[in-house]
Write a protein that holds these residues in place. Structure first.
Motif, PDB file in Angstrom:
ATOM      1  N   THR A 382       8.687  37.449  -3.014  1.00 39.78           N
ATOM      2  CA  THR A 382       8.783  36.333  -2.600  1.00 39.78           C
ATOM      3  C   THR A 382       7.162  36.148  -2.417  1.00 39.78           C
ATOM      4  O   THR A 382       6.135  37.119  -2.343  1.00 39.78           O
ATOM      5  N   PRO A 386       4.946  32.593   5.078  1.00 43.69           N
ATOM      6  CA  PRO A 386       5.793  33.717   5.845  1.00 43.69           C
ATOM      7  C   PRO A 386       7.196  33.504   5.521  1.00 43.69           C
ATOM      8  O   PRO A 386       7.708  32.431   5.579  1.00 43.69           O
ATOM      9  N   THR A 409       4.691  39.280  -1.073  1.00 45.68           N
ATOM     10  CA  THR A 409       3.279  39.060  -1.602  1.00 45.68           C
ATOM     11  C   THR A 409       2.418  37.936  -0.931  1.00 45.68           C
ATOM     12  O   THR A 409       2.712  36.915  -0.988  1.00 45.68           O
ATOM     13  N   GLN A 412      -3.488  34.042  -2.326  1.00 44.82           N
ATOM     14  CA  GLN A 412      -4.151  32.517  -2.140  1.00 44.82           C
ATOM     15  C   GLN A 412      -4.572  32.286  -3.382  1.00 44.82           C
ATOM     16  O   GLN A 412      -4.966  33.110  -4.199  1.00 44.82           O
ATOM     17  N   THR A 413      -4.555  30.750  -3.825  1.00 48.41           N
ATOM     18  CA  THR A 413      -5.373  30.293  -4.966  1.00 48.41           C
ATOM     19  C   THR A 413      -6.591  31.120  -5.022  1.00 48.41           C
ATOM     20  O   THR A 413      -6.878  31.554  -6.259  1.00 48.41           O
ATOM     21  N   ASP A 497      -5.954  32.252   7.283  1.00 50.93           N
ATOM     22  CA  ASP A 497      -4.776  32.813   8.037  1.00 50.93           C
ATOM     23  C   ASP A 497      -4.895  33.511   9.184  1.00 50.93           C
ATOM     24  O   ASP A 497      -6.157  34.225   9.355  1.00 50.93           O
ATOM     25  N   ILE A 509       1.496  38.029   8.388  1.00 51.91           N
ATOM     26  CA  ILE A 509       0.859  36.600   8.403  1.00 51.91           C
ATOM     27  C   ILE A 509       1.299  35.754   9.516  1.00 51.91           C
ATOM     28  O   ILE A 509       2.626  35.508   9.168  1.00 51.91           O
TER      29      ILE A 509
END
Ligand code: WT7
Length: 645
Positions: A382, A386, A409, A412-413, A497, A509
């Motif tokens: 996934t 969150p 997992t 981020q970009t 985050d 997160i």
């Protein structure tokens, strides 16, 4: 709290996975104590180099400067295609599953090589060379992958724009990167509906005189506009090309792609990734996080328009010589059983999706899952937001029949590849936690003054050492890269985050701490939606916040103040929603619009979003301090007229 509900490493993985708990600890320790030694070994093991690098890593996080394997030479398409031909020319590289369940296609590594080479030659014929930017605006068809790899072969920088973005959004991205070539299709097909990609592209290109070539794949055969000289049919032109296309030997630090993503202010930023480090970390995480084994069939449901599609449909799996499934459709078409039917049809072993899809399928009911076998599944993943423990448990129990570990997992970009993640043979799982750092990743929690928090606690999630697939710059604006990621906490990369670390060192997160929304795993700046709303001549001001949404994770809640004398109406509400779709795309549709005669502002005129978020979330008895507001009565009005959800 469900964090006490621990799912230990399954015996099947304990025995066979590449990394067990002891190896994870040892390798992790090595990776942070001797990063250069560690990453040099990995770069040797995972990639094929034309020439070895001069230096493993050079970095100065204060300046947002990062370089990996400088002086090293390689070609990404050779690493993803050519080098596999000796061993696996006839192995399927891409399983394409169409929107219509009766359509599919198998593409072997040999065929992939032919397709990429021919397209590479065609692009070269049209003048594309190292460093040029090529925009890719495609549906989920194999040609999207060919296009990315053909660019990589020539050393051209691709900029994939998600097919759901509007002509305006496409135009902005083409202009920002000054793309001279656009690759698209006549139409896309999703959930039985057709998406007019070429017509959208035409609207965008009207304002982009720099685009001299538009390659069009025929997907549906629909009638499309045509500009002689600029527009050419992909198939026709590719067919007559040679199967040999000399790859460009690239420096590890030469750019591979630009991908636009939203921040808390301004227009989306072009996140730039380079060749060596990016490919290494995407390949390595694909191997270890999904415990990829020879012969596995691997399916990531993302779209290539997002970073997940880049790293985990295309680059990671293909670098590893895997079989990667590419799905054109949506999880609920023709019905909510589609994903599991595809799993059974292609004997998928690894399935990687987003919490929003899991929640939607959970809401549709178990029968859609249980009517299928899913015996081939070994591992689930996934990503994107969150995952609430309830959805996690459903995914685990119903989809995976308590047999498949779930890799949550976090990345981020900008990080390019997984950063916090379990490893299936090493990590006990806690539903809702992305668990522990991947090799070489050094997360920290910072308080608002920038002090590191030790042990268990909550704070702003930052990373204190460089990693290979790190963002290199914001295309054309390095200062913006520094301002966004490196100035809040000098010496650290700041993720945007918030997170909590528990007694076992596991990370949880808690979501964005900036004005960035995460709607169905799609990232969007509140400022982007606000800018769209205020374009309407009847709107004087708009403030957008996220609110908890059962399926989407976050929904879009817009407070809109009208110009004096204007009256709210349902027709106006619809016009505003259409405006967001037109300016950004369907993903930016506000779920709720509340007419707001006034917005809560400080005396200096700053909108207090904290209060707007609370009202949107219906947390009315906990509004916090409102005494600094210029006009506290505004808040009572907003509460009294709160939109019903
Ligand atoms: C933001 C990045 C990474 C590919 C997809 C999204 C959120 C992502 C998780 C996760 C909790 C997550 C974060 C992050 N996010 N994965 N496993 N658990 N939150 O990429 O569009 O760049 O968005 O998505 O808020 O900052 P993106």
């Amino acid at each position: 709290m469900s964090e006490h509900h621990i799912h230990p490493v399954p015996d099947s993985f304990k025995a066979h996975a590449a990394i067990d708990a002891e190896r994870y600890r040892a390798m992790y320790q090595r990776s942070v104590e001797d990063p250069d030694g560690f990453w040099a070994e990995q770069a040797d093991a995972f990639l094929t180099w034309d020439k070895k690098w001069d230096k493993v890593c050079e970095s100065d996080l204060r300046k947002g400067e990062v370089a990996w394997f400088k002086g090293g030479k390689l070609n990404v398409s050779v690493n993803c295609v050519d080098r596999h031909l000796e061993q696996r020319a006839d192995q399927v590289a891409i399983i394409w599953e169409g929107d219509d369940p009766s359509e599919d296609q198998m593409i072997t590594y040999r065929e992939l090589h032919t397709e990429v080479s021919r397209l590479g030659n065609l692009l070269r014929e049209r003048g594309v060379k190292k460093g040029d930017r090529v925009c890719i605006y495609m549906p989920m068809i194999p040609e999207a992958t060919y296009a990315m790899l053909a660019c990589a072969r020539l050393g051209a920088i691709h900029s994939v724009v998600f097919g759901g973005f509007s002509p305006d959004a496409l135009k902005d991205r083409i202009l920002d990167a000054d793309c001279q070539v656009l690759i698209t299709a006549d139409e896309g097909v999703r959930g039985g509906k057709h998406i007019p990609l070429k017509n959208n592209a035409d609207k965008a290109m009207n304002a982009c005189p720099g685009v001299h070539t538009c390659l069009v794949v025929k997907r549906t055969g629909a009638d499309v506009g045509w500009k002689e000289g600029r527009d050419i049919w992909y198939e026709q032109e590719v067919e007559r090309q040679s199967d040999h296309c000399e790859p460009e030997s690239m420096d590890a630090e030469d750019p591979l792609f630009i991908l636009y993503t939203s921040g808390s202010t301004g227009k989306p930023k072009g996140v730039l990734h380079t060749s060596g480090g990016y490919l290494l970390q995407s390949a390595m995480t694909h191997k270890y996080v999904f415990d990829h084994q020879e012969g596995d069939v691997y399916w990531c449901t993302a779209d290539v328009g997002w970073v997940t599609g880049h790293s985990y449909i295309v680059y990671g799996p293909l670098a590893n010589g895997a079989t990667t499934l590419m799905f054109e459709g949506v999880p609920t078409y023709p019905d909510a059983s589609r994903c599991w039917q595809v799993v059974d049809k292609h004997m998928v072993n690894t399935f990687y999706t987003a919490p929003t899809a899991i929640r939607a399928l959970m809401g549709a009911g178990d029968k859609w899952v249980t009517q299928t076998s899913r015996q081939s599944l070994k591992l689930l993943g996934t990503v994107g937001e969150p995952i609430n423990p309830e959805a996690w448990e459903w995914y685990y129990r119903v989809v995976g029949e308590s047999r498949c570990p779930i890799m949550d997992t976090w990345w981020q970009t900008e990080t390019g590849a997984h950063m916090l993640t379990p490893l299936p043979g090493a990590t006990d799982l806690k539903p809702g936690s992305a668990t522990l750092p991947f090799f070489g990743v050094q997360p920290v929690l910072l308080d608002n003054e920038g002090h590191e928090i030790e042990g268990a606690g909550s704070g702003n999630l930052a990373i204190k050492a460089p990693w290979p697939s790190q963002i290199r710059t914001v295309y054309g604006d390095h200062q913006r890269c520094i301002d966004t990621y490196y100035s809040a906490y000098p010496g650290y990369y700041f993720t945007g985050d918030g997170a909590r670390r528990d007694e076992d060192g596991y990370y949880w997160i808690t979501g964005r701490v900036d004005d960035v929304l995460n709607v169905s795993g799609h990232r969007m700046g509140t400022a982007e939606v606000e800018s769209a709303l205020v374009l309407h001549p009847k709107v004087s001001e708009a403030a957008v916040v996220g609110y908890p949404h059962d399926i989407k994770g976050q929904g879009i809640y817009a407070y809109v103040t009208l110009m004096g004398g204007e009256e709210p109406s349902d027709a106006l509400r619809k016009e505003l929603i259409d405006l967001c779709v037109q300016e950004i795309g369907a993903i930016a549709k506000p779920d709720i619009i509340q007419w707001a005669p006034g917005l809560p502002k400080t005396r200096s005129g700053k909108i207090m979003r904290r209060i707007l978020r609370k009202i949107a979330a219906n947390e009315l008895d906990n509004l916090g301090d409102t005494s600094t507001l210029a006009d506290p009565a505004v808040v009572d009005d907003l509460i009294d007229n709160r939109a019903n959800q």
